[in-house]
Design a protein around this motif. Structure first.
Motif, PDB file in Angstrom:
ATOM      1  N   GLY A   5       0.797  -1.216   0.000  1.00 43.24           N
ATOM      2  CA  GLY A   5       0.000   0.000   0.000  1.00 43.24           C
ATOM      3  C   GLY A   5       0.830   1.265   0.000  1.00 43.24           C
ATOM      4  N   THR A   8       2.354   4.929  -4.369  1.00 43.56           N
ATOM      5  CA  THR A   8       1.267   5.865  -4.668  1.00 43.56           C
ATOM      6  C   THR A   8       1.310   6.445  -6.079  1.00 43.56           C
ATOM      7  OG1 THR A   8       2.523   7.712  -3.734  1.00 43.56           O
ATOM      8  CG2 THR A   8       1.009   6.556  -2.262  1.00 43.56           C
ATOM      9  N   LYS A   9       2.460   6.319  -6.756  1.00 46.91           N
ATOM     10  CA  LYS A   9       2.553   6.911  -8.092  1.00 46.91           C
ATOM     11  C   LYS A   9       3.669   6.246  -8.880  1.00 46.91           C
ATOM     12  CE  LYS A   9       2.468  11.572 -10.052  1.00 46.91           C
ATOM     13  NZ  LYS A   9       2.639  12.990  -9.710  1.00 46.91           N
ATOM     14  N   GLU A  24      -1.525   6.193 -10.451  1.00 49.23           N
ATOM     15  CA  GLU A  24      -1.513   7.101  -9.305  1.00 49.23           C
ATOM     16  C   GLU A  24      -2.716   6.813  -8.423  1.00 49.23           C
ATOM     17  OE1 GLU A  24      -0.744  11.824  -8.600  1.00 49.23           O
ATOM     18  OE2 GLU A  24      -1.839  11.255 -10.395  1.00 49.23           O
ATOM     19  N   GLY A  25      -2.541   6.948  -7.135  1.00 53.05           N
ATOM     20  CA  GLY A  25      -3.636   6.756  -6.204  1.00 53.05           C
ATOM     21  C   GLY A  25      -3.258   5.823  -5.076  1.00 53.05           C
ATOM     22  N   VAL A  26      -4.255   5.420  -4.339  1.00 53.44           N
ATOM     23  CA  VAL A  26      -4.051   4.540  -3.195  1.00 53.44           C
ATOM     24  C   VAL A  26      -4.198   3.092  -3.649  1.00 53.44           C
ATOM     25  CG1 VAL A  26      -4.935   3.911  -0.921  1.00 53.44           C
ATOM     26  CG2 VAL A  26      -4.920   6.306  -1.633  1.00 53.44           C
ATOM     27  N   ASP A  27      -3.219   2.289  -3.296  1.00 55.23           N
ATOM     28  CA  ASP A  27      -3.272   0.859  -3.599  1.00 55.23           C
ATOM     29  C   ASP A  27      -4.410   0.243  -2.783  1.00 55.23           C
ATOM     30  OD1 ASP A  27      -2.849  -1.824  -4.030  1.00 55.23           O
ATOM     31  OD2 ASP A  27      -0.789  -1.837  -3.289  1.00 55.23           O
ATOM     32  N   THR A  57       6.959   6.395  -6.622  1.00 57.69           N
ATOM     33  CA  THR A  57       6.819   7.223  -5.430  1.00 57.69           C
ATOM     34  C   THR A  57       6.133   6.423  -4.331  1.00 57.69           C
ATOM     35  OG1 THR A  57       6.636   9.206  -6.802  1.00 57.69           O
ATOM     36  CG2 THR A  57       5.867   9.388  -4.527  1.00 57.69           C
ATOM     37  N   ASN A  59       4.533   6.389  -0.285  1.00 58.75           N
ATOM     38  CA  ASN A  59       4.001   7.159   0.833  1.00 58.75           C
ATOM     39  C   ASN A  59       4.598   6.537   2.095  1.00 58.75           C
ATOM     40  OD1 ASN A  59       2.608   8.336   2.905  1.00 58.75           O
ATOM     41  ND2 ASN A  59       0.589   7.711   2.207  1.00 58.75           N
ATOM     42  N   SER A  62       2.312   5.588   5.111  1.00 55.82           N
ATOM     43  CA  SER A  62       1.139   4.754   4.816  1.00 55.82           C
ATOM     44  C   SER A  62       0.842   3.705   5.886  1.00 55.82           C
ATOM     45  CB  SER A  62       1.315   4.057   3.466  1.00 55.82           C
ATOM     46  OG  SER A  62       2.403   3.153   3.524  1.00 55.82           O
ATOM     47  N   LYS A  67       9.422   0.592   4.322  1.00 54.31           N
ATOM     48  CA  LYS A  67       8.901   0.616   2.949  1.00 54.31           C
ATOM     49  C   LYS A  67      10.065   0.222   2.041  1.00 54.31           C
ATOM     50  CE  LYS A  67       5.432   2.510   4.974  1.00 54.31           C
ATOM     51  NZ  LYS A  67       5.689   2.327   6.372  1.00 54.31           N
TER      52      LYS A  67
END
Length: 79
Positions: A5, A8-9, A24-27, A57, A59, A62, A67
């Protein structure tokens, strides 16, 4: 990908610096209580431009844990 998760991009970068967002967005993946290996995949349409680099990219806020990305594989056909 450890700590699922966090991605993000995903962007493709041309040699002149022009960027194209591939995802792009939230997994939406929700990790189970027991830690497991996670595969993250994005389907990319055929491009009309040459890609020099790919930028991923994360987060970092998260969730808990480190990460990290262990490997990236690009699969496609050359013109």
């Amino acid at each position: 990908n450890d700590a699922a998760g966090a991605i993000t991009k995903i962007e493709a970068i041309e040699s002149d610096g022009a960027t194209h967002v591939w995802g792009e967005g939230v997994d939406p993946y929700v990790a189970p209580a027991v830690r497991e290996i996670v595969w993250f995949a994005v389907r990319v349409p055929k491009t009309t431009y040459l890609v020099a680099n790919v930028k991923i990219t994360l987060n970092l806020a998260s969730g808990p844990g480190y990460k990290e990305i262990d490997a990236v594989q690009l699969v496609g056909a050359a013109q």
